[in-house]
Motif scaffolding. Structure first.
Motif, mmCIF file in Angstrom:
data_model
loop_
_atom_site.group_PDB
_atom_site.id
_atom_site.type_symbol
_atom_site.label_atom_id
_atom_site.label_comp_id
_atom_site.label_asym_id
_atom_site.label_seq_id
_atom_site.Cartn_x
_atom_site.Cartn_y
_atom_site.Cartn_z
ATOM 1 N N GLY A 65 -22.808 5.623 0.902
ATOM 2 C CA GLY A 65 -22.429 5.390 -0.494
ATOM 3 C C GLY A 65 -21.302 6.387 -0.996
ATOM 4 N N SER A 66 -21.175 7.316 -0.195
ATOM 5 C CA SER A 66 -20.000 8.462 -0.565
ATOM 6 C C SER A 66 -18.715 7.557 -0.760
ATOM 7 N N ARG A 67 -18.093 8.324 -1.577
ATOM 8 C CA ARG A 67 -16.747 7.801 -1.823
ATOM 9 C C ARG A 67 -15.584 8.456 -1.116
ATOM 10 N N VAL A 68 -14.762 7.775 -0.497
ATOM 11 C CA VAL A 68 -13.619 8.059 0.165
ATOM 12 C C VAL A 68 -12.250 7.437 -0.482
ATOM 13 N N ALA A 69 -11.225 8.331 -0.822
ATOM 14 C CA ALA A 69 -10.009 7.709 -1.418
ATOM 15 C C ALA A 69 -8.906 7.382 -0.429
ATOM 16 N N ILE A 70 -8.071 6.402 -1.005
ATOM 17 C CA ILE A 70 -6.836 6.126 -0.172
ATOM 18 C C ILE A 70 -5.707 6.350 -1.256
ATOM 19 N N ILE A 71 -4.548 7.110 -0.987
ATOM 20 C CA ILE A 71 -3.267 7.033 -1.681
ATOM 21 C C ILE A 71 -2.257 6.817 -0.749
ATOM 22 N N GLY A 72 -1.235 5.999 -1.353
ATOM 23 C CA GLY A 72 0.046 5.713 -0.407
ATOM 24 C C GLY A 72 0.704 4.288 -0.619
ATOM 25 N N LYS A 73 1.747 4.180 -0.324
ATOM 26 C CA LYS A 73 2.280 2.807 -0.495
ATOM 27 C C LYS A 73 1.660 1.847 0.437
ATOM 28 N N ASN A 74 2.041 0.539 0.400
ATOM 29 C CA ASN A 74 1.565 -0.444 1.301
ATOM 30 C C ASN A 74 1.901 -0.266 2.605
ATOM 31 N N SER A 75 0.737 -0.257 3.531
ATOM 32 C CA SER A 75 1.026 -0.185 5.010
ATOM 33 C C SER A 75 -0.316 -0.633 5.869
ATOM 34 N N ALA A 76 0.170 -1.329 6.946
ATOM 35 C CA ALA A 76 -0.877 -1.774 7.935
ATOM 36 C C ALA A 76 -1.984 -0.685 7.942
ATOM 37 N N HIS A 77 -1.839 0.473 7.885
ATOM 38 C CA HIS A 77 -2.852 1.504 8.085
ATOM 39 C C HIS A 77 -3.507 1.698 6.761
ATOM 40 N N TRP A 78 -3.064 1.556 5.648
ATOM 41 C CA TRP A 78 -3.879 1.341 4.377
ATOM 42 C C TRP A 78 -4.732 0.375 4.376
ATOM 43 N N ILE A 79 -4.674 -0.671 4.837
ATOM 44 C CA ILE A 79 -5.900 -1.827 5.144
ATOM 45 C C ILE A 79 -6.902 -1.377 6.158
ATOM 46 N N LEU A 80 -6.400 -0.635 7.267
ATOM 47 C CA LEU A 80 -7.331 -0.146 8.228
ATOM 48 C C LEU A 80 -7.972 0.821 7.795
ATOM 49 N N ALA A 81 -7.487 1.614 6.944
ATOM 50 C CA ALA A 81 -8.501 2.745 6.515
ATOM 51 C C ALA A 81 -9.431 2.236 5.586
ATOM 52 N N ASP A 82 -8.944 1.294 4.782
ATOM 53 C CA ASP A 82 -9.981 0.705 3.673
ATOM 54 C C ASP A 82 -11.180 -0.038 4.332
ATOM 55 N N LEU A 83 -10.960 -0.604 5.671
ATOM 56 C CA LEU A 83 -11.942 -1.265 6.563
ATOM 57 C C LEU A 83 -12.776 -0.338 7.123
ATOM 58 N N ALA A 84 -12.077 0.874 7.628
ATOM 59 C CA ALA A 84 -13.101 2.141 8.338
ATOM 60 C C ALA A 84 -13.985 2.413 7.296
ATOM 61 N N ILE A 85 -13.469 2.784 6.025
ATOM 62 C CA ILE A 85 -14.424 3.365 5.101
ATOM 63 C C ILE A 85 -15.741 2.584 4.959
#
Length: 563
Positions: A65-85
């Protein structure tokens, strides 16, 4: 009313596992990498990278349940990072890349983020100034040079999680910090179930499948892009194309040829103005009225926009001018209007596909209840897609709901006998003139932005005898205004537009003048949100000291840059 249910198989991770198995070799994400080159990532490749990154995240030993943040313009790896979290058992915190260092620092501290994924950025100043020392940074591909861990290295050097890790539907999946037009960002808490229910409800009205193509360009930190592109493509197995930049956007659209396309009204207006720049409006109207030629012109225009395959086109996040809606429908694009907010997963109302209606945001989605408060005129709604809370803000959470559990939207509106909802403005935006008359700015602004040289505007005038409007000019108009002749021509055109708009208003609503603004309102300078909604309080803070001098000129059009 039809009941909408959510099954475990509707949740994002379960959907990823399904498409990994059923559509492994099929392309899921198409990412421009510069110079016209693109990177295609299949469902199998996406799942493998997500599993490896989730393995690294879990190895950090943070509590579930820890929080992990993402910042950046849209990219394929933005979505992959979201799913990995979420695969690792953590909560994703998306952050707008346009947020300044102060807002970034606030969100990282408020969410108690354990790490930050950094994607495409125009510069790293806000990262350097807003990220506390010691916070682990992971650079996604295409990120600027940073002293950070690299996505590719972590994927390569960490074993993938095995099996199919899943989360309970009632677990928190994300905290979305609203861009907001006032005050500090608020963290909207959503679970896997709230967002999954929202996708189910919305697509009960608008069908999607594995053949759909999306283009991702609006901020993924915003609920609309998160739901319509990321969540919907996961649910139905569609393909996502990403835009490279504003300069290449038209080329990106033409490459993607999306079947589903969502945009904010400001961009729909810019598209229209661009077409009128090539074919004057009267001529285009004549051509479209011709039986055979009209159809050819429609096809050519839509193909030029990259929207010739688009079967679901939508506008939202701000009021859509009725004339613009009708213009696109006459062009052959079935443009619908959607209404929602972060607090309800973006799912509330929409017009119906094939509808020719304007002036309304349509009917509630399946399973959504709505009402208008008798005393305040505020729109209130409830459904299973509602947020659970504002993160760590009990008082603000209590204020957001009525005592019987309805969400206070802050929007003012009316519901007609058929159930169609019309939005008349923000409850807090309505102001009183010195004559004691109330003015709702939104309907007036809808008319003002129809001028081809006006890109955005704000009607204001609390405690003035009559309201006035600040109009931000388009880059082309700003260039023309640099010469005295060009400025005079623009002034004349704006004056005629002001007269036409005032002719449609009640006496107390008539605008005293237009103030032409040649400085662009951008998310970076704080005049608009990342979804291009004008921050009225910022506009008034900066320009209000000049109102008296503008009005003293007694001119219908004044130039704000002369102040």
């Amino acid at each position: 009313m039809t009941t909408i249910t959510v099954s475990p198989g509707d949740l994002p991770l379960q959907c990823l596992y399904r498409w990994e198995k059923e559509r492994g070799p099929q392309v899921y994400l198409t990412q421009p990498t510069g110079g016209g080159a693109v990177l295609d990532i299949t469902w199998a490749q996406a799942a493998q990278q997500v599993r490896c990154m989730a393995g690294w995240l879990q190895s950090q030993g943070w509590p579930q349940g820890s929080r992990v943040a993402i910042i950046g313009k849209n990219s394929a790896h933005w979505i992959l990072a979201d799913l990995a979290i979420v695969m690792a058992g953590y909560v994703s915190v998306p952050i707008y890349p346009t947020f300044n260092a102060e807002a970034l620092a606030y969100i990282l501290a408020h969410s108690e983020a354990k790490a930050l994924f950094v994607g495409k950025m125009d510069d790293t100043a806000n990262i350097k100034n807003g990220v506390p020392s010691g916070l682990p940074l992971v650079a996604l591909p295409l990120a600027p040079a940073l002293a950070a861990l690299q996505w590719a290295d972590l994927v390569k050097n960490n074993a993938p999680l095995s099996g199919q890790p899943v989360a309970d539907g009632d677990q928190t999946s994300t905290i979305i910090y609203t861009s907001g037009t006032t005050g500090k960002p608020k963290g909207v808490v959503h679970t896997f179930n709230t967002m999954a229910w929202g996708v189910s409800s919305a697509t009960h009205r608008v069908r999607m499948d594995v053949n759909d193509r999306y283009i991702s360009y609006l901020p993924l930190a915003h609920v609309a892009e998160r739901m319509l592109v990321e969540q919907a493509s996961l649910r139905y197995g569609g393909r996502i194309f990403f835009a490279e930049s504003l300069d290449t956007f038209l080329m990106d659209l033409q490459r993607a040829r999306p079947t589903i396309f969502f945009s904010v009204p400001r961009l729909w207006v810019k598209f229209q103005q661009g077409i009128h720049g090539k074919i004057p409006a009267p001529k285009l109207k004549r051509l479209l009225g011709l039986p055979l030629i009209g159809n050819l012109v429609r096809k050519k225009i839509l193909k030029g926009l990259g929207l010739d395959q688009c079967r679901i086109a939508a506008g939202g996040a701000a009021p859509m001018p009725a004339d613009v809606l009708q213009w696109y429908r006459n062009l052959g694009l079935d443009l619908i209007e959607v209404y929602g907010m972060t607090e309800n997963s973006g799912v509330s109302h929409s017009t119906l596909p094939g509808s020719r209606q304007t002036g309304s945001v349509g009917l509630p989605y399946t399973g959504v209840e709505s009402r208008v408060d008798v005393e305040t005129g505020e729109i209130q709604m409830r459904c299973p897609a509602l947020m659970k809370a504002y993160y760590r803000e009990e008082a603000q959470t209590a204020e957001a709901f009525t005592t019987d559990g309805w969400l206070r939207t802050g929007d003012k509106g009316q519901i007609d006998a058929q159930g169609f909802l019309s939005i008349t403005g923000r409850v807090k935006d309505i102001f009183k003139t010195s004559k004691g008359k109330y003015v709702a700015p939104a309907p007036i602004e809808d008319r003002l932005v129809l001028h081809p040289d006006i890109e955005a505007c704000a009607v204001t005038g609390a405690n003035l005898a009559q309201p006035l409007a600040l109009v931000m000019l388009s880059p082309d108009a700003v260039a023309r205004s640099q010469s005295s002749e060009g400025r005079q021509t623009l002034s004349t055109s704006l004056q005629l537009h002001l007269q036409a708009v005032n002719a449609m208003l009640e006496p107390h609503e008539k605008l005293d003048c237009l103030a032409a603004v040649t400085t662009a309102w951008t998310p970076e300078n704080g005049f608009v949100t990342p979804t291009l909604k004008v921050k009225r309080n910022k506009v008034e803070e900066v320009y209000a000291p000049h109102f008296a001098s503008w009005l003293a000129q007694g001119r219908p059009v004044v130039w704000a840059d002369a102040s």
